[in-house]
Write a protein that holds these residues in place. Structure first.
Motif, mmCIF file in Angstrom:
data_model
loop_
_atom_site.group_PDB
_atom_site.id
_atom_site.type_symbol
_atom_site.label_atom_id
_atom_site.label_comp_id
_atom_site.label_asym_id
_atom_site.label_seq_id
_atom_site.Cartn_x
_atom_site.Cartn_y
_atom_site.Cartn_z
ATOM 1 N N LYS A 110 -24.112 -19.342 42.936
ATOM 2 C CA LYS A 110 -24.529 -18.269 42.014
ATOM 3 C C LYS A 110 -23.755 -16.888 42.119
ATOM 4 O O LYS A 110 -24.205 -16.008 41.870
ATOM 5 N N VAL A 111 -22.381 -17.135 42.471
ATOM 6 C CA VAL A 111 -21.509 -16.015 42.145
ATOM 7 C C VAL A 111 -20.386 -16.216 41.456
ATOM 8 O O VAL A 111 -19.765 -17.338 41.353
ATOM 9 N N LEU A 112 -20.147 -15.144 40.445
ATOM 10 C CA LEU A 112 -19.132 -15.133 39.658
ATOM 11 C C LEU A 112 -17.720 -14.730 40.151
ATOM 12 O O LEU A 112 -17.896 -13.454 40.408
ATOM 13 N N GLN A 113 -16.771 -15.303 40.335
ATOM 14 C CA GLN A 113 -15.662 -14.768 41.116
ATOM 15 C C GLN A 113 -14.274 -15.559 40.623
ATOM 16 O O GLN A 113 -14.561 -17.012 40.084
ATOM 17 N N GLY A 114 -13.288 -15.346 41.308
ATOM 18 C CA GLY A 114 -11.965 -16.043 41.002
ATOM 19 C C GLY A 114 -11.667 -16.494 39.570
ATOM 20 O O GLY A 114 -11.531 -15.548 38.794
ATOM 21 N N SER A 115 -11.280 -17.395 39.429
ATOM 22 C CA SER A 115 -10.593 -17.865 38.288
ATOM 23 C C SER A 115 -11.616 -17.911 37.218
ATOM 24 O O SER A 115 -11.394 -17.919 36.206
ATOM 25 N N THR A 116 -12.840 -18.241 37.637
ATOM 26 C CA THR A 116 -13.794 -18.320 36.352
ATOM 27 C C THR A 116 -14.176 -16.941 36.009
ATOM 28 O O THR A 116 -14.358 -16.547 34.723
ATOM 29 N N PHE A 117 -14.240 -16.124 37.011
ATOM 30 C CA PHE A 117 -14.586 -14.618 36.457
ATOM 31 C C PHE A 117 -13.242 -14.115 35.646
ATOM 32 O O PHE A 117 -13.207 -13.557 34.668
ATOM 33 N N ASP A 118 -11.850 -14.537 35.914
ATOM 34 C CA ASP A 118 -10.714 -14.307 35.124
ATOM 35 C C ASP A 118 -10.775 -14.713 33.750
ATOM 36 O O ASP A 118 -10.374 -14.196 32.661
ATOM 37 N N MET A 119 -11.243 -15.946 33.717
ATOM 38 C CA MET A 119 -11.462 -16.397 32.350
ATOM 39 C C MET A 119 -12.264 -15.913 31.395
ATOM 40 O O MET A 119 -11.939 -15.510 30.264
ATOM 41 N N TYR A 120 -13.435 -15.421 31.943
ATOM 42 C CA TYR A 120 -14.372 -14.646 31.269
ATOM 43 C C TYR A 120 -13.608 -13.216 30.953
ATOM 44 O O TYR A 120 -13.867 -12.647 29.791
ATOM 45 N N VAL A 121 -13.040 -12.461 31.628
ATOM 46 C CA VAL A 121 -12.475 -11.233 31.455
ATOM 47 C C VAL A 121 -11.365 -11.399 30.489
ATOM 48 O O VAL A 121 -10.949 -10.420 29.455
#
Length: 331
Positions: A110-121
């Motif tokens: 349940k943490v948004l980080q790494g490549s997944t967060f990069d994709m949203y940004v």
């Protein structure tokens, strides 16, 4: 004063004639060309800057509540060409939209980080922009599963109408109940949801007003906004004369009332004026209540009237009466 003004104007005209306008226009032309070339060069160069982008959390399940406050914006250090930088300063920036349901269902942590967060940004920025760094680097979606129940909504307000107007039916709350999500101990104490307090004055027509519900700690209302439907109509005063009747009168008796008719006064909405019928009203006196009365007059009671009339009054409120025995024919 006029001569002085003429002399000044003559001097201005002589000065303007001496100016070499061709040289000025030529100079201005080259200044404009130089400025265009300078802007083109600036636009092709790369610059670094810091920006902030607001975060919007979408698709948040109604049955959860976050244990920690979520960040409302993300701060970025970016690099891009001059033209794109110009747009960053003069154009409204896109919002970073985070799909909460997708994030908490796809990640056991349940943490948004790494490549997944990069994709949203990346989705919130132009394709030409290089992301140097951003803060925060991670967002934790720590939440609790809530229980729920339906509770009625109470309008915590006051409606004041303009003179000559009234409510032609009850105020409606739409919806009249909402779903409350909370931990069981908090939910057991909750009986009603209240709108924010407000006073509305001077209404002279139908109105639908939206109100937020009063927020409570660790409790979520769905929906958290309701509509208050206020049906307003102009009214007029009407009078009708209605004969007084006597109920439960024995067959061997007649009764006479003085006066035999009473006036009913009331207010009615202008849309209902044409619907008024004399037969819709009745006033009566009960024989069982007056047969042993020693009073000279008795009160009149309204036994039926249309539901849409208001402030109904009788004049006079009391009438006098006498009994008469019916004569029998001798054969």
């Amino acid at each position: 004063m006029s001569n002085a003004a003429n002399k000044i104007w003559q001097k201005v005209r002589i000065f303007l004639r001496k100016i070499s306008w061709r040289k000025i226009l030529t100079f201005s032309f080259f200044v404009i060309i130089a400025a265009i070339l300078w802007f083109m060069q600036v636009y092709n160069q790369f610059f670094e800057t810091s920006i902030s982008i607001p975060i919007k959390y979408v698709s948040v399940p109604d049955s959860i509540i976050f244990q920690d406050s979520l960040p409302s914006q993300i701060n970025l250090r970016i690099k891009d060409n001059g033209f794109s930088m110009f747009k960053y300063y003069f154009k409204t920036r896109d919002t970073l939209r985070l799909d909460v349901s997708a994030i908490i269902n796809s990640s056991s942590s349940k943490v948004l980080q790494g490549s997944t967060f990069d994709m949203y940004v990346r989705k919130a920025l132009p394709s030409s922009t290089q992301i140097l760094n951003y803060d925060p680097l991670r967002i934790s979606f720590n939440y609790s599963i809530l229980e729920y129940k339906k509770i009625p909504v109470i309008f915590d307000g006051q409606i004041n109408l303009s003179p000559g107007y009234f409510l032609n039916s009850d105020i409606k709350i739409i919806p009249d109940s909402v779903t409350a999500y909370a931990a069981k101990p908090d939910l057991d104490k909750l009986m009603f949801a209240y709108t924010v307090s407000d006073t509305v004055s001077g209404l002279n027509s139908d109105r639908v007003i939206s109100y937020k519900l009063v927020s409570l700690k660790n409790i979520k209302f769905v929906p958290d906004v309701v509509d208050i439907d206020v049906p307003v109509e102009a009214y007029t005063q009407k009078n009708v004369d209605i004969p007084v009747e006597c109920i439960n009168l024995p067959e061997n008796l007649n009764i006479k009332f003085f006066p035999s008719k009473v006036k009913l006064s009331f207010f009615v909405g202008v849309s209902e004026v044409d619907s008024i019928k004399i037969k819709d009203f009745s006033v009566a006196i009960d024989y069982d209540g007056i047969k042993d009365s020693k009073q000279a007059s008795v009160p009149v009671r309204i036994t039926s009237s249309p539901s849409y009339v208001r402030n109904l009054t009788i004049s006079p409120p009391n009438v006098e009466f006498i009994f008469e025995y019916k004569t029998t024919k001798v054969q």
